[in-house]
Design an enzyme around this catalytic site. Structure first.
Site, PDB file in Angstrom:
ATOM      1  N   ASP A   6       0.824  -1.207   0.000  1.00 38.96           N
ATOM      2  CA  ASP A   6       0.000   0.000   0.000  1.00 38.96           C
ATOM      3  C   ASP A   6       0.858   1.257   0.000  1.00 38.96           C
ATOM      4  OD1 ASP A   6      -2.302  -1.498   0.113  1.00 38.96           O
ATOM      5  OD2 ASP A   6      -2.518  -1.322   2.288  1.00 38.96           O
ATOM      6  N   TYR A  64       6.356 -10.151   6.757  1.00 37.88           N
ATOM      7  CA  TYR A  64       6.156  -8.721   6.986  1.00 37.88           C
ATOM      8  C   TYR A  64       6.623  -8.372   8.394  1.00 37.88           C
ATOM      9  CZ  TYR A  64       3.293  -7.887   2.804  1.00 37.88           C
ATOM     10  OH  TYR A  64       2.846  -7.752   1.512  1.00 37.88           O
TER      11      TYR A  64
END
Length: 322
Positions: free
Chosen positions: A94, A153
């Site tokens: 994002d 992540y």
């Protein structure tokens, strides 16, 4: 792969960058590379970037994205159109999200004998907040997105009375003293195969994604005031990591008990999570690595060596000592 062809000559480069990429004709390029059969050649990239200034990974003309900047550099070097490159990334991060180990692939109708010059040229053309760490040949079966077995992540939280100014672009600040033990207890509820519908925001890009994902680990690492939340999974839905982190922060504040995680998971309803928290902000998140099937990482025959960049060396000091 067919027989290898000559690498781009060093005369085209100045300090590791293409000296005048816009002035290199396709005829000149063809004298250094050999065009192949329609199947072409596939190349794997490992990319790091500071996502602060970018509207995410996925291509769009404006505002700039990481993919658009990378394609711009590749089109200057290869003289191909962006649609001919077929550039694909492992994860569509994002806006504001960073990466250390984003993986992508692209294709060309020609082969090289060396990738060092291409590697230097790419980093010379890219802005300083995007760097190609590695470039190598890939087998036809390799696909940056669909060959991926798991992604890692990391989300960073700075938990102190004031924010470290050197961490402000890469960590979320909270003035609360978070209880890491409670957060670990809650994070363990995410491990395993679950329906993560309650932790995924709606997106129009993927249609109806499969909500069943497997989380293999969710570690909470304390480094003084800095908390690192590292999660590895088979795949992640849109904003899933940031939503999981947001709930763990509430547990760390001791506003919620750790058993809130299985309760919300069981509802399979995103509206239930919204009663307790908003998504964690993007700047604390980083795509650390993407892991692949071993056979898809094999080098094809007659390919150049993988480039990890090259160091500059001198044989003697050019300035006299006094």
């Amino acid at each position: 792969m067919s027989s290898a062809t000559p690498a781009l000559p060093t005369s085209l480069f100045t300090n590791g960058s293409l000296s005048s990429p816009q002035n290199i004709s396709k005829t000149e390029l063809n004298s250094y590379v050999k065009f192949s059969d329609p199947g072409g050649f596939k190349w794997r990239l490992v990319i790091a970037y500071d996502g602060t200034k970018y509207a995410g990974w996925q291509y769009q003309e404006s505002p700039p994205t990481v993919q658009s900047m990378l394609e711009k550099a590749l089109t200057q070097i290869t003289k191909l159109q962006r649609k001919e490159l077929h550039l694909v990334g492992a994860g569509r991060t994002d806006a504001g999200v960073h990466a250390w180990g984003q993986v992508a692939h692209f294709v060309t109708p020609f082969n090289y004998t060396s990738l060092d010059s291409i590697h230097s040229a790419l980093n010379g053309l890219l802005p300083q907040d995007i760097r190609v760490r590695e470039i190598g040949a890939a087998v036809p079966e390799f696909h940056a997105r669909f060959s991926c077995r798991s992604k890692v992540y990391r989300y960073q939280i700075y938990s102190d009375t004031f924010m470290d100014p050197f961490q402000r672009h890469f960590a979320y600040h909270t003035a609360y003293k978070l209880n890491a033990c409670k957060m670990r207890e809650a994070a363990n509820h995410f491990v395993g195969k679950h329906d993560f519908s309650a932790f995924a925001n709606a997106t129009r890009e993927d249609g109806v994604p499969d909500p069943l994902k497997t989380i293999s680990r969710f570690d909470i690492i304390e480094m003084g005031s800095l908390l690192q939340l590292e999660v590895e999974g088979s795949g992640f839905m849109y904003r899933q990591v940031r939503n999981m982190v947001a709930l763990l922060v509430q547990v760390g504040k001791e506003a919620l008990d750790s058993d809130i995680v299985p309760m919300i998971l069981g509802t399979k309803d995103r509206r239930e999570l919204a009663k307790y928290t908003l998504p964690a902000p993007p700047h604390g998140l980083c795509l650390v690595s993407a892991k692949y099937k071993e056979d898809h990482l094999q080098l094809p025959p007659d390919c150049p060596s993988t480039s990890f960049g090259r160091h500059h060396t001198i044989t003697k000091c050019k300035l006299p000592f006094y």
